[in-house]
Design an enzyme around this catalytic site. Structure first.
Site, mmCIF file in Angstrom:
data_model
loop_
_atom_site.group_PDB
_atom_site.id
_atom_site.type_symbol
_atom_site.label_atom_id
_atom_site.label_comp_id
_atom_site.label_asym_id
_atom_site.label_seq_id
_atom_site.Cartn_x
_atom_site.Cartn_y
_atom_site.Cartn_z
ATOM 1 C CD GLU A 169 56.580 27.762 -14.391
ATOM 2 O OE1 GLU A 169 58.018 28.413 -14.991
ATOM 3 O OE2 GLU A 169 56.601 28.387 -13.553
ATOM 4 C CG HIS A 219 55.918 32.900 -21.285
ATOM 5 N ND1 HIS A 219 55.399 31.803 -21.002
ATOM 6 C CD2 HIS A 219 55.755 33.728 -20.327
ATOM 7 C CE1 HIS A 219 55.340 31.785 -19.512
ATOM 8 N NE2 HIS A 219 55.828 32.990 -18.852
ATOM 9 C CG ASP A 220 59.228 32.126 -18.269
ATOM 10 O OD1 ASP A 220 59.111 33.436 -18.654
ATOM 11 O OD2 ASP A 220 58.911 31.213 -17.855
ATOM 12 C CG ASP A 232 53.798 31.405 -12.496
ATOM 13 O OD1 ASP A 232 54.413 30.897 -13.444
ATOM 14 O OD2 ASP A 232 54.257 32.327 -11.854
ATOM 15 C CG ASP A 284 44.402 44.211 -28.270
ATOM 16 O OD1 ASP A 284 43.610 42.875 -28.966
ATOM 17 O OD2 ASP A 284 44.388 45.133 -28.368
ATOM 18 C CG ASN A 321 42.815 48.439 -28.567
ATOM 19 O OD1 ASN A 321 44.175 48.699 -28.954
ATOM 20 N ND2 ASN A 321 42.778 49.102 -27.093
ATOM 21 C CG ASP A 359 47.277 46.353 -30.989
ATOM 22 O OD1 ASP A 359 46.368 46.328 -30.169
ATOM 23 O OD2 ASP A 359 47.921 47.696 -31.098
ATOM 24 C CG ASP A 371 46.942 49.592 -27.208
ATOM 25 O OD1 ASP A 371 47.232 48.314 -27.809
ATOM 26 O OD2 ASP A 371 46.198 48.962 -25.958
ATOM 27 C CG ASP A 399 49.401 31.023 -16.841
ATOM 28 O OD1 ASP A 399 50.114 31.256 -15.534
ATOM 29 O OD2 ASP A 399 50.350 31.138 -17.654
HETATM 30 O O1 ISL Z 1 63.097 32.033 -17.428
HETATM 31 C C1 ISL Z 1 62.595 31.377 -15.832
HETATM 32 C C2 ISL Z 1 63.863 33.250 -15.235
HETATM 33 O O2 ISL Z 1 65.723 31.952 -14.906
HETATM 34 C C3 ISL Z 1 62.597 30.653 -14.993
HETATM 35 O O3 ISL Z 1 63.358 30.281 -14.293
HETATM 36 C C4 ISL Z 1 60.780 31.496 -15.159
HETATM 37 O O4 ISL Z 1 60.987 32.895 -14.144
HETATM 38 C C5 ISL Z 1 60.871 30.594 -14.256
HETATM 39 O O5 ISL Z 1 60.598 29.804 -14.516
HETATM 40 C C6 ISL Z 1 59.253 30.444 -13.470
HETATM 41 O O6 ISL Z 1 58.608 31.291 -14.433
HETATM 42 C C7 ISL Z 1 57.310 31.255 -14.464
HETATM 43 O O7 ISL Z 1 56.843 32.247 -13.812
HETATM 44 C C8 ISL Z 1 57.453 33.946 -13.143
HETATM 45 C C9 ISL Z 1 57.320 34.632 -14.448
HETATM 46 O O8 ISL Z 1 58.200 35.576 -14.279
HETATM 47 C C10 ISL Z 1 57.294 33.987 -15.402
HETATM 48 O O9 ISL Z 1 57.065 34.102 -16.951
HETATM 49 C C11 ISL Z 1 56.628 32.693 -15.617
HETATM 50 O O10 ISL Z 1 56.628 31.145 -16.887
HETATM 51 C C12 ISL Z 1 56.852 34.579 -11.925
HETATM 52 O O11 ISL Z 1 55.640 34.295 -11.908
HETATM 53 CA CA CA Z 2 45.753 46.853 -28.142
#
Ligand code: ISL
Ligand code: CA
Length: 557
Positions: A256, A329-330, A199, A29, A23, A21, A25, A98
């Protein structure tokens, strides 16, 4: 196979909301990213994959885009972004953005136009159907729970949303929509980005007629994947995108692709006829899932991981290309799933790092993975932010009457916020991520696990990653070598060799807390030690040796 910069690269994924971060908040960012580029340079990565920074109402943290050509206010301005890109390029770091075009946000002007009336020019940018009586048009369930259809009162039809109801699916059948996508890709490529992570790109083509899915779950909503995973026109659309946009640029693409098999991978990444450079598959992430899916986490077996990884390694060798990842991140933190996040945290983080970097393909490091960051164990649902987690909790606890404890346990194992707690920079308040109030609580273990501490210790996971990244630059066998699995049936030890132009390397990893004996074929001995995560390791490989808990060693033979 041809030399390509993205084959020789290591990618680092930034989830901007949680990185740094600038700034105060409480929200990461773009200026915050720019401040940390020297840190990434020190690590030695070549490419940054930046999760979405476009305008978004943040129903799904930026994966719901309301304007593809502008930066989210919370993340800064286009000037900040331009500066970040320049500063990356000055350091020899490439930027992959992305691309989220299976769906947009319902707050995108395309959608606010589309929902105005059935004859609006933008109506057909989305997928609308009449219901069956008072029921949705079909029985598909959304990835985030409930029906994949939402009724729109204003225009009296349902629209399809495979993810949240604020993420309506775009209609790729519509040529104008496709042109819009290609234009926005060109917009960013002209600005100098070096590629796209796409994605859920293999969900863009839906089977005409949108048939009901087979009833396999005890629920009103079913998994309709058969009718939208790798759908009938998926390859045509991707060929068109390559023809109209990508072939004019030296851009890297990674798709993906949920449910992709090695056979799909081989076809889609084929050097001559493929549609992407590489893809993210999920098979190895799913080894911990039971019959009930991702929230039904089960003990996993190393032989399953070996079977999956080996198939991808051998199937794609020589014609396609793998991406290598254990986190994003998932997903939960790899050290918490595949290693040990307590006693052997550092040892197992290094083991997983070496195991991954010596495989064939392009490695991806998710922010904090280089520090051995762990899952977070919040004890109340109030502390969680992720829409998927919150929806699931509501469904299980409030609608089905499951106990909060049991559902929280599943969230501790698999919730997406495990990966999204703020990056741990220092042992100061909020781990140095922000001077304000962080949007998601910092993991309490930041006093122990943080970048400053890692940078001051030459034996840290950070420098271990740095060494692996450097080795990939020095040893062509790490990039181009083939793959051979040894000790196939062993449930603790993962051993493989790679060979290229007369050079071979061997990696041996203990995925368990047990001390194990390792007996290798007689041809595998000698050589020179490359990396190890215990102090006293023989400089030459022995046919018979002891592997301590989570030990890893790699030799150049
Ligand atoms: O983490 C999951 C939920 O079980 C995965 O099925 C995930 O939703 C899937 O891999 C798709 O992910 C991507 O598209 C999603 C988004 O929420 C995820 O962060 C992204 O990586 C929708 O855009
Ligand atoms: Ca910030």
């Amino acid at each position: 196979m041809a030399q390509q910069w993205w084959k020789e690269s290591v990618v680092y994924q930034i989830y901007p909301r949680s990185f740094n971060d600038g700034n105060g908040d409480g929200i990461g960012d773009i200026k915050g990213i720019t401040e940390k580029l020297d840190y990434l340079k020190e690590l030695g990565i070549d490419v940054v994959w930046l999760s979405p920074v476009y305008q978004s109402p943040n129903d799904d943290n930026g994966y719901d885009i309301s304007d593809y050509r502008n930066i989210m206010d919370e993340f800064g301005t286009m000037e900040d972004w331009n500066e970040m890109l320049d500063e990356m390029h000055n350091r020899g770091i490439r930027l992959v953005m992305d691309l989220v075009v299976n769906h947009s946000s319902d707050e995108h002007t395309w959608f606010s136009e589309a929902r105005k009336s059935k004859d609006n020019p933008y109506r057909d940018y989305y997928i609308w159907r009449e219901g069956k009586g008072d029921q949705p048009p079909n029985n598909w369930g959304s990835f985030f729970g409930g029906s994949a259809w939402q009724y729109d009162e204003e225009s009296e039809e349902y629209f399809l949303h495979l993810f949240s109801k604020k993420q309506p699916d775009l209609n790729w059948e519509n040529e104008k929509l496709r042109e819009e996508v290609y234009d926005l890709m060109k917009f960013w490529l002209d600005k100098g980005v070096d590629g796209f992570r796409m994605d859920v790109i293999n969900l863009i083509s839906k089977t005409p007629g949108l048939p009901d899915a087979d009833v396999t779950a005890d629920s009103p909503y079913q998994w309709g994947g058969e009718y939208f995973v790798n759908g009938p026109k998926f390859i045509d659309y991707m060929n068109e995108m390559n023809e109209k946009v990508l072939k004019k640029f030296d851009a890297m693409t990674v798709g993906e692709m949920p449910m992709a098999t090695p056979e799909d991978g081989k076809r889609y990444t084929n050097e001559d006829t493929g549609i992407v450079n590489m893809l993210f598959q999920f098979e190895h992430m799913d080894v911990t899932s039971g019959p009930g899916g991702k929230w039904d986490q089960q003990p996993w077996k190393l032989t399953d991981l070996k079977r999956i990884i080996s198939k991808w390694q051998t199937e794609l060798h020589g014609t396609g290309w793998n991406s290598l990842y254990m986190e994003n991140h998932d997903q939960p933190r790899s050290v918490s799933v595949f290693g040990d996040d307590q006693e052997y945290r550092v040892t197992s983080a290094k083991m997983l790092a070496a195991w991954l970097h010596f495989l064939q393909g392009t490695p991806y490091i998710y922010q904090g993975q280089e520090l051995g960051m762990t899952n977070v164990y919040f004890n109340s649902i109030e502390q969680y932010e992720d829409i998927e987690t919150l929806n699931m909790y509501k469904e299980e606890v409030i609608e089905k009457g499951e106990t909060p404890e049991k559902v929280l346990e599943a969230i501790h194992k698999k919730g997406r916020d495990n990966a999204r707690t703020p990056m741990q920079w220092t042992d100061e308040e909020n781990a140095g991520f922000t001077t304000g109030n962080p949007w998601l609580k910092v993991n309490d273990n930041y006093h122990e696990i943080n970048a400053r501490k890692a940078l001051s210790n030459e034996d840290s996971t950070f420098y271990f990653y740095k060494k692996l990244i450097r080795l990939r630059k020095e040893l062509p066998v790490m990039i181009h070598g083939d793959y051979q699995l040894h000790l196939e049936e062993d449930e603790n030890l993962y051993v493989y060799t790679r060979s290229y132009n007369g050079r071979s390397l061997l990696l041996a990893a203990n995925f368990s807390k047990e001390t194990c004996e390792m007996r290798l074929p007689h041809t595998l001995n000698g050589g020179e030690l490359l990396v190890h995560n215990y102090q006293d390791v023989g400089h030459h490989l022995q046919n018979e040796s002891i592997m301590r808990p989570y030990e890893v060693k790699a030799y150049l033979l």
